[in-house]
Design a protein around this motif. Structure first.
Motif, PDB file in Angstrom:
ATOM      1  N   MET A  45       1.106   9.483  12.961  1.00 31.89           N
ATOM      2  CA  MET A  45      -0.097   8.709  13.219  1.00 31.89           C
ATOM      3  C   MET A  45       0.191   7.460  14.054  1.00 31.89           C
ATOM      4  SD  MET A  45      -2.683  10.260  11.655  1.00 31.89           S
ATOM      5  CE  MET A  45      -1.961  11.675  12.474  1.00 31.89           C
ATOM      6  N   TYR A  46       1.321   6.848  13.876  1.00 30.30           N
ATOM      7  CA  TYR A  46       1.689   5.616  14.579  1.00 30.30           C
ATOM      8  C   TYR A  46       0.626   4.521  14.399  1.00 30.30           C
ATOM      9  CZ  TYR A  46       4.990   8.731  16.942  1.00 30.30           C
ATOM     10  OH  TYR A  46       5.976   9.654  17.200  1.00 30.30           O
ATOM     11  N   GLY A  47      -0.075   4.585  13.245  1.00 36.12           N
ATOM     12  CA  GLY A  47      -1.098   3.570  12.957  1.00 36.12           C
ATOM     13  C   GLY A  47      -2.357   3.770  13.758  1.00 36.12           C
ATOM     14  N   GLY A  48      -2.552   4.905  14.330  1.00 32.69           N
ATOM     15  CA  GLY A  48      -3.732   5.128  15.159  1.00 32.69           C
ATOM     16  C   GLY A  48      -4.985   5.427  14.387  1.00 32.69           C
ATOM     17  N   VAL A  49      -4.881   5.674  13.065  1.00 30.98           N
ATOM     18  CA  VAL A  49      -6.066   5.996  12.239  1.00 30.98           C
ATOM     19  C   VAL A  49      -6.107   4.958  11.103  1.00 30.98           C
ATOM     20  CG1 VAL A  49      -7.285   7.776  10.954  1.00 30.98           C
ATOM     21  CG2 VAL A  49      -5.710   8.427  12.807  1.00 30.98           C
ATOM     22  N   PRO A  50      -6.770   3.807  11.329  1.00 31.52           N
ATOM     23  CA  PRO A  50      -6.776   2.763  10.294  1.00 31.52           C
ATOM     24  C   PRO A  50      -7.486   3.163   9.012  1.00 31.52           C
ATOM     25  CG  PRO A  50      -7.894   2.004  12.309  1.00 31.52           C
ATOM     26  CD  PRO A  50      -7.473   3.404  12.534  1.00 31.52           C
ATOM     27  N   VAL A  51      -8.432   4.114   9.105  1.00 33.83           N
ATOM     28  CA  VAL A  51      -9.176   4.505   7.906  1.00 33.83           C
ATOM     29  C   VAL A  51      -8.291   5.234   6.909  1.00 33.83           C
ATOM     30  CG1 VAL A  51     -11.378   4.608   9.119  1.00 33.83           C
ATOM     31  CG2 VAL A  51      -9.922   6.651   9.012  1.00 33.83           C
ATOM     32  N   LEU A  52      -7.107   5.608   7.349  1.00 32.37           N
ATOM     33  CA  LEU A  52      -6.196   6.315   6.459  1.00 32.37           C
ATOM     34  C   LEU A  52      -5.221   5.358   5.755  1.00 32.37           C
ATOM     35  CD1 LEU A  52      -5.290   9.448   8.633  1.00 32.37           C
ATOM     36  CD2 LEU A  52      -6.956   9.272   6.763  1.00 32.37           C
ATOM     37  N   ALA A  53      -5.487   4.051   5.878  1.00 35.82           N
ATOM     38  CA  ALA A  53      -4.584   3.078   5.238  1.00 35.82           C
ATOM     39  C   ALA A  53      -4.624   3.178   3.730  1.00 35.82           C
ATOM     40  CB  ALA A  53      -4.962   1.663   5.686  1.00 35.82           C
ATOM     41  N   ASN A  54      -5.771   3.525   3.163  1.00 37.77           N
ATOM     42  CA  ASN A  54      -5.911   3.624   1.715  1.00 37.77           C
ATOM     43  C   ASN A  54      -5.749   5.057   1.198  1.00 37.77           C
ATOM     44  OD1 ASN A  54      -6.451   0.841   1.571  1.00 37.77           O
ATOM     45  ND2 ASN A  54      -8.652   1.208   1.939  1.00 37.77           N
ATOM     46  N   ALA A  55      -5.294   5.955   2.065  1.00 37.83           N
ATOM     47  CA  ALA A  55      -5.191   7.364   1.661  1.00 37.83           C
ATOM     48  C   ALA A  55      -4.116   7.567   0.595  1.00 37.83           C
ATOM     49  CB  ALA A  55      -4.882   8.228   2.870  1.00 37.83           C
ATOM     50  N   TYR A  56      -3.134   6.637   0.533  1.00 39.16           N
ATOM     51  CA  TYR A  56      -2.083   6.805  -0.461  1.00 39.16           C
ATOM     52  C   TYR A  56      -2.608   6.600  -1.883  1.00 39.16           C
ATOM     53  CZ  TYR A  56       1.014   6.344   3.607  1.00 39.16           C
ATOM     54  OH  TYR A  56       1.640   6.506   4.807  1.00 39.16           O
ATOM     55  N   THR A  57      -3.482   5.649  -2.017  1.00 37.93           N
ATOM     56  CA  THR A  57      -3.930   5.254  -3.358  1.00 37.93           C
ATOM     57  C   THR A  57      -5.211   5.959  -3.783  1.00 37.93           C
ATOM     58  OG1 THR A  57      -5.130   3.374  -2.402  1.00 37.93           O
ATOM     59  CG2 THR A  57      -2.870   2.986  -3.178  1.00 37.93           C
ATOM     60  N   ASN A  58      -6.155   6.158  -2.838  1.00 36.95           N
ATOM     61  CA  ASN A  58      -7.451   6.728  -3.201  1.00 36.95           C
ATOM     62  C   ASN A  58      -7.895   7.716  -2.111  1.00 36.95           C
ATOM     63  OD1 ASN A  58      -9.897   7.304  -4.348  1.00 36.95           O
ATOM     64  ND2 ASN A  58     -10.700   5.199  -4.262  1.00 36.95           N
ATOM     65  N   MET A  59      -7.509   8.968  -2.274  1.00 40.47           N
ATOM     66  CA  MET A  59      -7.850   9.985  -1.252  1.00 40.47           C
ATOM     67  C   MET A  59      -9.336  10.341  -1.318  1.00 40.47           C
ATOM     68  SD  MET A  59      -6.858  11.895   1.250  1.00 40.47           S
ATOM     69  CE  MET A  59      -5.068  11.805   1.140  1.00 40.47           C
TER      70      MET A  59
END
Length: 317
Positions: free
Chosen positions: A247-261
């Motif tokens: 991703m190289y940080g290109g999808v900011p909405v996935l920042a919380n995917a680790y904790t709350n999918m």
């Protein structure tokens, strides 16, 4: 009875009408020579006392020479006969001239016949060429009519739904060892295809189906090529997936995917192009149809395994 002299033989020859030597054979009478006459007078013999089988023999060449000499000398003595001989020669030359003219006319007639035959042959070739050109023009017009008619039977494509079966984001490293977020997903797309053509089948291929987050490509899949008969349709299911995509940080909405999918919502675009080729008259007449498809959808983490209805979410062009 006495033997005839040369003068008497000559006078007898002059009484004959002039004739053309090449046309009829001429017969002559051979008279005894002066030497023989004198010998007979000296001996006091008469023709009656001569031997019954005494003949004078000479060659045919000698006969002809003496006869021609006798005729020429007779003509000199008799001007009337000479003029008649000239008249016969003149008529012969005129006749020969007429025969030559007839031959020339015959040659001209033959030449004219050859020219007539050549002209008729040229006309036949020209007719064949014109017929061939007319056939090519008519066949081209027929092909254009078929091609124009086929354009009104463009294939009907409709994307029905898309299902995200799994979605996963985790930390990892790319191929060069740079640490970044890695994305994996698996999904299927259901596409309905119909060929409305009444007189041709179509061969269908497509470009890869791609999922983009704006300009970043996340996943892709390839639709299998197939042939569709006339006036028929089918439903095609294509797999679109991704495995360990950095991703190289290109999808900011996935920042919380680790904790709350379950609270993840990613807007995506599905794009591809369907290519259809119709072989109407073999390889001579081909009709091509290109349909660009673009669908907007949103990936929800809490709707995995649920079909997303895309009937009214796609644009076709």
């Amino acid at each position: 009875m006495h033997a005839k002299t040369d003068s008497e033989g000559t006078s007898v020859d002059t009484t004959w009408p002039p004739r053309s030597p090449p046309r009829r054979p001429v017969y002559y009478v051979q008279s005894p020579s002066n030497h023989d006459v004198e010998k007979m007078s000296y001996d006091g013999s008469s023709p009656a006392g001569s031997p019954p089988h005494h003949f004078y023999h000479c060659s045919p060449i000698h006969h002809s020479r003496e006869s021609s000499t006798s005729r020429f000398s007779a003509s000199l003595k008799n001007p009337r006969s000479l003029s008649a001989w000239k008249h016969v020669q003149l008529n012969g030359h005129r006749r020969a001239g007429l025969d030559d003219d007839d031959d020339d006319d015959g040659d001209e007639f033959v030449a004219g016949g050859d020219r007539g035959f050549g002209s008729s042959r040229y006309n036949s070739v020209r007719v064949y060429i014109l017929g061939l050109c007319f056939f090519v023009l008519l066949f081209t017009l027929f092909c254009l009519i078929l091609w124009g008619t086929s354009k009104s039977y463009a294939p009907k494509i409709s994307v029905k739904s898309m299902v995200f079966e799994n979605f996963n984001v985790q930390a990892g490293n790319d191929g060069s060892g740079v640490p970044t977020d890695m994305l994996s997903l698996n999904s299927t797309v259901k596409i309905h295809y119909r060929n409305p053509g009444t007189f041709f089948a179509v061969h269908v291929t497509s470009t890869p189906l791609e999922l983009h987050y704006f300009q970043l490509k996340l996943a892709s899949g390839q639709m299998k090529k197939f042939s569709q008969p006339r006036k028929s349709g089918r439903t095609v299911i294509t797999v679109v997936n991704a495995h360990q995509v950095p991703m190289y940080g290109g999808v900011p909405v996935l920042a919380n995917a680790y904790t709350n999918m379950g609270r993840v919502a990613v807007p995506l675009n599905l794009t591809f192009t369907v290519r259809s080729r119709a072989y109407i008259l073999g390889r001579l007449v081909k009709s091509k149809f290109y349909t660009k498809v673009r669908c907007r959808l949103t990936l929800h983490g809490n709707h995995l395994g649920t079909p997303h209805n895309l009937t009214n979410a796609c644009f076709y062009g």
